[in-house]
Design a protein around this motif. Structure first.
Motif, PDB file in Angstrom:
ATOM      1  N   GLU A 173      39.893  48.925 -58.772  1.00 31.38           N
ATOM      2  CA  GLU A 173      39.743  50.090 -59.568  1.00 31.38           C
ATOM      3  C   GLU A 173      39.301  49.525 -61.098  1.00 31.38           C
ATOM      4  OE1 GLU A 173      42.822  53.167 -58.888  1.00 31.38           O
ATOM      5  OE2 GLU A 173      43.158  52.148 -56.806  1.00 31.38           O
ATOM      6  N   LEU A 174      40.031  48.589 -61.242  1.00 30.19           N
ATOM      7  CA  LEU A 174      39.347  48.200 -62.819  1.00 30.19           C
ATOM      8  C   LEU A 174      38.615  46.912 -62.843  1.00 30.19           C
ATOM      9  CD1 LEU A 174      42.813  47.961 -64.737  1.00 30.19           C
ATOM     10  CD2 LEU A 174      41.413  49.741 -64.881  1.00 30.19           C
ATOM     11  N   MET A 175      38.778  46.021 -62.300  1.00 34.71           N
ATOM     12  CA  MET A 175      38.163  44.736 -62.556  1.00 34.71           C
ATOM     13  C   MET A 175      36.496  44.855 -62.013  1.00 34.71           C
ATOM     14  SD  MET A 175      40.881  41.690 -61.805  1.00 34.71           S
ATOM     15  CE  MET A 175      40.046  40.311 -62.115  1.00 34.71           C
ATOM     16  N   LYS A 176      36.460  45.358 -60.710  1.00 33.35           N
ATOM     17  CA  LYS A 176      35.161  45.367 -60.378  1.00 33.35           C
ATOM     18  C   LYS A 176      34.318  46.529 -60.959  1.00 33.35           C
ATOM     19  CE  LYS A 176      35.963  44.487 -55.283  1.00 33.35           C
ATOM     20  NZ  LYS A 176      36.097  44.890 -53.889  1.00 33.35           N
ATOM     21  N   PRO A 177      34.664  47.699 -61.279  1.00 36.82           N
ATOM     22  CA  PRO A 177      34.056  48.511 -61.980  1.00 36.82           C
ATOM     23  C   PRO A 177      33.647  48.111 -63.428  1.00 36.82           C
ATOM     24  CG  PRO A 177      35.697  50.077 -61.085  1.00 36.82           C
ATOM     25  CD  PRO A 177      36.016  48.427 -60.724  1.00 36.82           C
ATOM     26  N   ASN A 178      34.532  47.503 -64.036  1.00 36.81           N
ATOM     27  CA  ASN A 178      34.204  46.897 -65.453  1.00 36.81           C
ATOM     28  C   ASN A 178      33.247  45.874 -65.275  1.00 36.81           C
ATOM     29  OD1 ASN A 178      34.903  46.631 -68.295  1.00 36.81           O
ATOM     30  ND2 ASN A 178      35.859  44.677 -67.572  1.00 36.81           N
ATOM     31  N   PHE A 179      33.468  44.938 -64.316  1.00 41.75           N
ATOM     32  CA  PHE A 179      32.455  43.770 -64.273  1.00 41.75           C
ATOM     33  C   PHE A 179      31.141  44.341 -63.877  1.00 41.75           C
ATOM     34  CE2 PHE A 179      30.266  41.000 -61.193  1.00 41.75           C
ATOM     35  CZ  PHE A 179      30.039  40.015 -61.501  1.00 41.75           C
ATOM     36  N   ARG A 180      30.841  45.563 -62.974  1.00 35.36           N
ATOM     37  CA  ARG A 180      29.640  46.018 -62.584  1.00 35.36           C
ATOM     38  C   ARG A 180      29.003  46.711 -64.023  1.00 35.36           C
ATOM     39  NH1 ARG A 180      32.312  48.504 -57.850  1.00 35.36           N
ATOM     40  NH2 ARG A 180      32.030  47.219 -56.320  1.00 35.36           N
ATOM     41  N   ARG A 181      29.939  47.195 -65.055  1.00 36.71           N
ATOM     42  CA  ARG A 181      29.394  47.876 -66.115  1.00 36.71           C
ATOM     43  C   ARG A 181      28.934  46.987 -67.098  1.00 36.71           C
ATOM     44  NH1 ARG A 181      33.304  51.012 -65.916  1.00 36.71           N
ATOM     45  NH2 ARG A 181      34.598  49.981 -67.285  1.00 36.71           N
ATOM     46  N   ASN A 182      29.537  45.751 -67.363  1.00 40.77           N
ATOM     47  CA  ASN A 182      29.507  44.911 -68.284  1.00 40.77           C
ATOM     48  C   ASN A 182      28.414  43.694 -67.927  1.00 40.77           C
ATOM     49  OD1 ASN A 182      31.049  46.087 -70.358  1.00 40.77           O
ATOM     50  ND2 ASN A 182      32.889  45.446 -69.246  1.00 40.77           N
ATOM     51  N   PHE A 183      28.459  43.525 -66.863  1.00 41.85           N
ATOM     52  CA  PHE A 183      27.648  41.934 -66.415  1.00 41.85           C
ATOM     53  C   PHE A 183      26.484  42.634 -65.513  1.00 41.85           C
ATOM     54  CE2 PHE A 183      32.160  40.867 -67.090  1.00 41.85           C
ATOM     55  CZ  PHE A 183      31.822  40.511 -68.497  1.00 41.85           C
ATOM     56  N   ILE A 184      26.781  43.070 -64.415  1.00 40.53           N
ATOM     57  CA  ILE A 184      25.569  43.371 -63.396  1.00 40.53           C
ATOM     58  C   ILE A 184      24.510  44.197 -64.061  1.00 40.53           C
ATOM     59  CG2 ILE A 184      25.008  44.261 -61.203  1.00 40.53           C
ATOM     60  CD1 ILE A 184      27.534  43.314 -60.066  1.00 40.53           C
ATOM     61  N   GLU A 185      25.009  45.218 -64.528  1.00 39.31           N
ATOM     62  CA  GLU A 185      23.898  46.246 -65.124  1.00 39.31           C
ATOM     63  C   GLU A 185      23.135  45.751 -66.546  1.00 39.31           C
ATOM     64  OE1 GLU A 185      26.048  49.915 -66.046  1.00 39.31           O
ATOM     65  OE2 GLU A 185      26.695  50.143 -64.084  1.00 39.31           O
ATOM     66  N   SER A 186      23.843  44.701 -67.226  1.00 39.10           N
ATOM     67  CA  SER A 186      23.168  44.481 -68.301  1.00 39.10           C
ATOM     68  C   SER A 186      22.193  43.092 -67.731  1.00 39.10           C
ATOM     69  CB  SER A 186      24.278  43.678 -69.251  1.00 39.10           C
ATOM     70  OG  SER A 186      24.678  42.481 -68.529  1.00 39.10           O
ATOM     71  N   LEU A 187      22.205  42.801 -66.357  1.00 35.37           N
ATOM     72  CA  LEU A 187      20.932  42.012 -66.236  1.00 35.37           C
ATOM     73  C   LEU A 187      19.749  42.352 -66.067  1.00 35.37           C
ATOM     74  CD1 LEU A 187      23.086  40.052 -63.350  1.00 35.37           C
ATOM     75  CD2 LEU A 187      22.291  39.069 -65.229  1.00 35.37           C
TER      76      LEU A 187
END
Length: 196
Positions: free
Chosen positions: A60-74
């Motif tokens: 609930e924290l790490m996965k969504p934060n990761f997607r928002r900050n890293f995957i989307e920024s790719l």
């Protein structure tokens, strides 16, 4: 957000901060309750066990934060290698929350929980696989665009970069210095140049 949802989120955020500093095994539920200033009843309303809360932190924290900050920024840069380098640089040098002396939260969870807890192993595997696939897909796009050499194996590059990141995070923790990060980043830049 409903009050119960806000309480749950507060517990997760504060527990994550504590666990990042102290480690999952050595952080007690009583410490989490004291830090979040919720009652024991409120904690157990949201989580039956500390392990359940730990899994919620990942999902609930790490996965969504990761997607928002890293995957989307790719998707924001025409050169995937530049973009991947920027992500790694920001994680190591710019992200205030990630402290050199505490290492990488995901890597810490892997070391502390994955060998003994299959649910943690699965959740952490999903997180790292998502990161690997995002890098791999981005590198493949770079190959299609002619930015990256056609003979480059995108998955090999992704695994190499991610394992290097986790390793240098741990090395930084041992040395308690960001100096080793700069050595890694310099090597990463040279490696990426060789792929173009």
């Amino acid at each position: 957000m409903k009050k119960s949802e806000a309480t749950r989120l507060t517990i997760l955020q504060k527990a994550f901060e504590l666990i990042y500093v102290k480690g999952f095994q050595t952080t007690s539920i009583d410490e989490i309750i004291a830090t979040t200033q919720v009652t024991k009843g409120a904690f157990y309303y949201h989580f039956k066990t500390k392990d359940e809360m730990g899994l919620a932190i990942i999902n609930e924290l790490m996965k969504p934060n990761f997607r928002r900050n890293f995957i989307e920024s790719l998707q924001n840069n025409s050169n995937p290698l530049d973009n991947i380098y920027e992500i790694i640089y920001n994680l190591l040098m710019e992200t205030d929350f990630l402290k050199v002396e505490y290492g990488c939260p995901t890597s810490n969870f892997v070391q502390q929980m994955a060998p003994w807890h299959t649910a943690f192993t699965q959740a952490l595997h999903e997180l790292s696989k998502e990161w690997e696939e995002a890098f791999t897909n981005n590198i493949e796009k770079g190959k299609e665009a002619g930015i990256i050499k056609k003979n480059v194996n995108a998955r090999e590059v992704s695994v190499f970069v991610i394992s290097g990141y986790w390793g240098v995070r741990n090395l930084g923790k041992v040395e308690n210095s960001k100096e080793v990060y700069l050595v890694y980043l310099k090597g990463l830049k040279s490696y990426f140049q060789s792929l173009q």
